[in-house]
Design an enzyme around this catalytic site. Structure first.
Site, PDB file in Angstrom:
ATOM      1  CG  ASP A 214       3.764   2.668 -49.316  1.00 45.48           C
ATOM      2  OD1 ASP A 214       3.292   3.032 -50.409  1.00 45.48           O
ATOM      3  OD2 ASP A 214       3.093   2.615 -48.261  1.00 45.48           O
ATOM      4  CD  GLU A 273       3.969   6.466 -52.420  1.00 46.86           C
ATOM      5  OE1 GLU A 273       2.821   6.646 -52.871  1.00 46.86           O
ATOM      6  OE2 GLU A 273       4.177   5.993 -51.292  1.00 46.86           O
TER       7      GLU A 273
END
Length: 538
Positions: A214, A273
């Site tokens: 993330d 990401e």
């Protein structure tokens, strides 16, 4: 740890499974409720593994299920080595990993290294220890500006809106690029590096096959934390250089993680990401000694336009190819409006989303499928106000992500269509009463359903593993259309116009999102449709 078996192609892809894998994103809260509280959980995911195996995907990516106060629905982690009671227990996580492997599915889990929860023991220790303490060095604390330090240390803005700083009663400010409950970690501190290496080892030892990282672009901030000098900074992310994202220093972190992943057997992977201002900058995250994949948000953001798709496909393949990495393709996820709605909604959106699925699954590289897109689910735009809890809505009500997180329907039975147990009246987000025909149960009965389209496409793709890395060659085609070949005797045509289009038939129809009319050597493509073709070997 349970041995993973892929019966038909284990040997040929054992060391490169991720280069052309189809990975299914499970948003755990909204996938399946196994304990009857209206919230999806790990037990629910376990109960639906056969569905995912039958769908034909290679791996699942699970959104965070760690201990969390849920200020950002799990992306505010209080304990990286345990499971939140909402989702089950650590034993449930172990059982899910083992069961998935028995079904031939690999398991990727989220890791959230840019920030913790403000309830994490480290941040609680930092609050108690006070300014100048070693405990505060794990995060980014600064004195404010102004006569009495009453102004934030710089002009950085939160992704969720407003200043990216929160002031404490003792006068210091801490950086939090997301919600106030998500303080940013200080990756200049060796303790942070050591802690996350330990966290990764913990889950690798439990048998996970990789991590989705993330905010992989966010851990390192520019020296001196300089002002951006512009307002509305969230609109700059992914298109302009900003001092809090995509700094060169993040790559050394990812190199260290790659060395760790490579030290484990079975090709464990890292998926970034990452938002970067250019495809070239994005390719840096997947250099041979860094992460294995990076999400291709440039493709996701492409409007329904043939020239636009061709450009982004060419650029993506070229830039990933420069570093020897596979491209990744994604149409939807838990942070954006579902692509059926983005493509126009209703019947036109459904036609386009079905065509986009065949386009995406025929491109070289790896594809991500967001739960429910195989059912043709639209964005839910009319959720009652009392259910809207996404912190991103604070920035702009239209940017809320609740509508793509509505639970998926499994059966025809209202009120929650088999998502939860009988007798449970409400799911954590209400499901539209019209979703019965979109349920898995309904679509399994209909050979023309979107679910059958995905299952057939994935079966064809799996049977033709040889075109996983085969190059894409464009064919001449009329304006508003795309046509290309892949590998040994495969072609794809796509009509992105609202009218039928005629072109030479590339071969025999394998699969179509809308049936074309073939007349000898000519084919008439339906509006907003895609066709897969079997070509005779040349």
């Amino acid at each position: 740890m349970t041995e993973l078996v892929h019966a038909d192609h284990a040997s040929e892809t054992a060391t490169r499974w991720w280069r052309d894998a189809v990975i299914y994103q499970v948003y755990v809260r909204s996938f399946a409720d196994g304990n009857g509280d209206g919230i999806g959980d790990l037990l629910g995911v376990r109960s639906r593994l056969r569905y995912l195996a039958d769908l034909g995907v290679d791996a699942i990516w699970l959104t965070p299920f760690y201990t969390s106060p849920m200020a950002d629905f799990g992306y505010d982690v209080a304990d990286y080595r345990d499971v939140d009671p909402i989702f089950g227990s650590l034993g449930d996580a172990r059982a899910l990993i083992d069961d998935a492997h028995r079904h031939g599915l690999r398991v990727i889990v989220d890791v959230v290294p840019n920030h913790t929860s403000d309830r994490h023991v480290w941040f609680q220790q930092a609050l108690a220890a006070g300014p100048g303490s070693p405990e505060r060095e794990r995060y980014i604390f600064r004195q404010g500006k102004g006569e009495n330090g009453e102004l934030p240390p710089n002009d950085w803005e939160s992704v969720f809106g407003g200043p990216a700083w929160t002031r404490l009663p003792d006068g210091e400010w801490y950086l939090r690029l997301f919600a106030p409950e998500q303080p940013d970690l200080n990756w200049d501190n060796p303790e942070v590096h050591a802690e996350f290496e330990s966290v990764l080892r913990f889950w690798l030892d439990l048998g996970v096959d990789g991590f989705r990282v993330d905010v992989a672009h966010g851990m390192v901030k520019a020296d001196g934390l300089p002002d951006v000098g512009h307002p509305d900074q969230v609109r700059m992310i992914g298109s302009d250089v900003v001092p809090f994202f995509d700094q060169d220093g993040v790559h050394e972190i990812h190199r260290g993680w790659r060395r760790l992943l490579d030290s484990y057997p079975g090709e464990r992977i890292g998926v970034a990401e990452a938002w970067a201002p250019s495809p070239q900058r994005l390719a840096n995250y997947v250099r041979p000694d860094e992460l294995h994949q990076a999400f291709n948000f440039h493709f996701l953001n492409t409007p329904w336009d043939a020239a636009g798709f061709r450009t982004v496909i060419q650029e993506s393949l070229a830039t990933a190819g420069l570093v020897g990495a596979p491209s990744t393709w994604v149409l939807s996820n838990h942070d954006v409006k579902r692509h059926l709605t983005r493509y126009g909604g209703g019947e036109i959106g459904l036609r386009r989303s079905r065509a986009a699925a065949l386009l995406t699954l025929s491109l070289p590289g790896s594809t991500y499928v967001y739960q429910g897109e195989e059912l043709g689910l639209p964005e839910v735009l009319d959720l009652p106000e009392e259910f809207l809890r996404d912190p991103q809505r604070l920035r702009n009500p239209d940017d809320g992500r609740d509508g793509c997180r509505v639970p998926i329907p499994w059966a025809d039975v209202e009120p929650h269509f088999g998502f939860s147990l009988p007798g449970i009246e409400e799911s954590w987000l209400p499901m539209p009463a019209s979703w019965g025909p979109l349920s898995v149960q309904s679509q399994l009965r209909d050979p023309l359903s979107t679910l059958h389209l995905y299952r057939t496409a994935l079966e064809i793709r799996r049977d033709r593993r040889s075109f996983g890395d085969a190059p894409l060659t464009w064919l001449d085609s009329p304006e508003g259309t795309l046509a290309f070949t892949r590998g040994d005797g495969f072609a794809c045509t796509l009509n992105l116009t609202g009218e039928p289009v005629e072109l030479p038939a590339p071969g025999r129809v394998l699969l179509a999102s809308e049936e074309p009319v073939v007349d000898g050597d000519t084919v008439r493509l339906a509006p907003d449709s895609a066709v897969w073709w079997e070509r005779d070997a040349v």
